[in-house]
Design an enzyme around this catalytic site. Structure first.
Site, mmCIF file in Angstrom:
data_model
loop_
_atom_site.group_PDB
_atom_site.id
_atom_site.type_symbol
_atom_site.label_atom_id
_atom_site.label_comp_id
_atom_site.label_asym_id
_atom_site.label_seq_id
_atom_site.Cartn_x
_atom_site.Cartn_y
_atom_site.Cartn_z
ATOM 1 N N TYR A 193 -2.173 -0.728 10.484
ATOM 2 C CA TYR A 193 -2.307 -1.156 9.098
ATOM 3 C C TYR A 193 -1.113 -0.720 8.254
ATOM 4 C CZ TYR A 193 -4.002 -1.561 4.309
ATOM 5 O OH TYR A 193 -4.110 -1.865 2.978
ATOM 6 N N SER A 233 0.858 -1.185 0.000
ATOM 7 C CA SER A 233 0.000 0.000 0.000
ATOM 8 C C SER A 233 0.892 1.232 0.000
ATOM 9 C CB SER A 233 -0.897 0.019 1.245
ATOM 10 O OG SER A 233 -1.515 1.289 1.414
#
Length: 257
Positions: free
Chosen positions: A150, A137
């Site tokens: 995360y 990501s």
């Protein structure tokens, strides 16, 4: 005909990878928790492309479910492409996060891709070829924008990809880290978020198509939304310039009292 194993293949990024790789003529092993969805994808791709599709239903956070996937990666016919796509999000900040939920996220986003890569890499090295695609990501590079753990899990995926590439690229193994920004998948709903509140969302087909262009070009890091590759090259140049100071045996002058 080579074989690709894709985790999280029942929807979103994983399902599009399955469709694109099947269209390229790859046999597939598709893995996810949703058996009905996996079977639907499998039937569609067998009919459309005449490829072989194996279906493995697995909750990868469960050891008993994970083991058959690891065994498949070690067995024949060999897996030539591993797409480490399965992952999840966790909304909220670190101070209030549920420890059990953090454990599950760490297991799925960190431990699982590590074990899957470990299971497949030996055979790839022995054969002298193979590819591993790790879905990370952009938050791996912007942890300040994501409270909780995360971003840290995706930073691990990026770092794992970079270190693994340094180790095995000379042995014929290609490793790619794909860094999506906001992409229209179910990860938001599953985490309890609302994708409609997120600006500038990329469609999943466009993300995967861009990532596969990066794959064909043998990029180590592919960031589909970044307009100029020079921005990434400058980032890497700055990183290696910083590293020139790491070998100094004495602290920098500013740290001497």
């Amino acid at each position: 005909m080579s074989t690709a194993l894709i985790t999280g293949a029942s929807s979103g990024i994983g399902a599009v990878y399955a469709r694109r790789l099947a269209a390229r003529g790859h046999d597939l092993v598709i893995v996810a928790r949703a058996t009905d969805r996996l079977n639907t994808v499998a039937e569609e791709l067998r009919a459309a492309h005449g490829v072989s599709i194996e279906v493995i239903t697995a909750d990868l956070t469960d050891t008993a479910s994970l083991d058959p996937v690891l065994e498949r990666l070690r067995s024949d016919p060999p897996v030539d492409i591993l797409v480490n796509n399965a992952g999840a999000g966790l909304l909220g900040d670190f101070a209030t996060a549920n420890p059990d939920e953090m454990y599950k996220l760490l297991r799925l986003n960190v431990l699982v891709p590590t074990l899957l890569a470990s299971a497949v890499i030996g055979g790839m090295v022995e054969r002298g070829h193979g590819s591993i695609i790790n879905i990370a990501s952009v938050l791996a590079l912007l942890p300040e924008y994501s409270p909780g753990i995360y971003a840290a899990t995706k930073s691990y995926v990026l770092t794992l990809s970079q270190s693994l590439a340094a180790e095995v690229s000379s042995k014929g193994i290609y490793v790619q880290a794909v860094l999506p920004a906001a992409t229209r998948t179910e990860i938001y709903d599953r985490a309890g978020g609302d994708i409609s509140q997120v600006p500038n969302v990329m469609e999943v087909d466009e993300l995967v198509d861009a990532a596969l262009i990066g794959f064909d070009r043998k990029e180590l890091v592919t960031i589909p939304p970044v307009p100029e590759v020079a921005a990434w090259e400058a980032f890497e140049h700055a990183r290696f310039a910083l590293a020139q100071g790491f070998s100094n045996a004495e602290p920098a002058a500013r740290y001497r009292g």
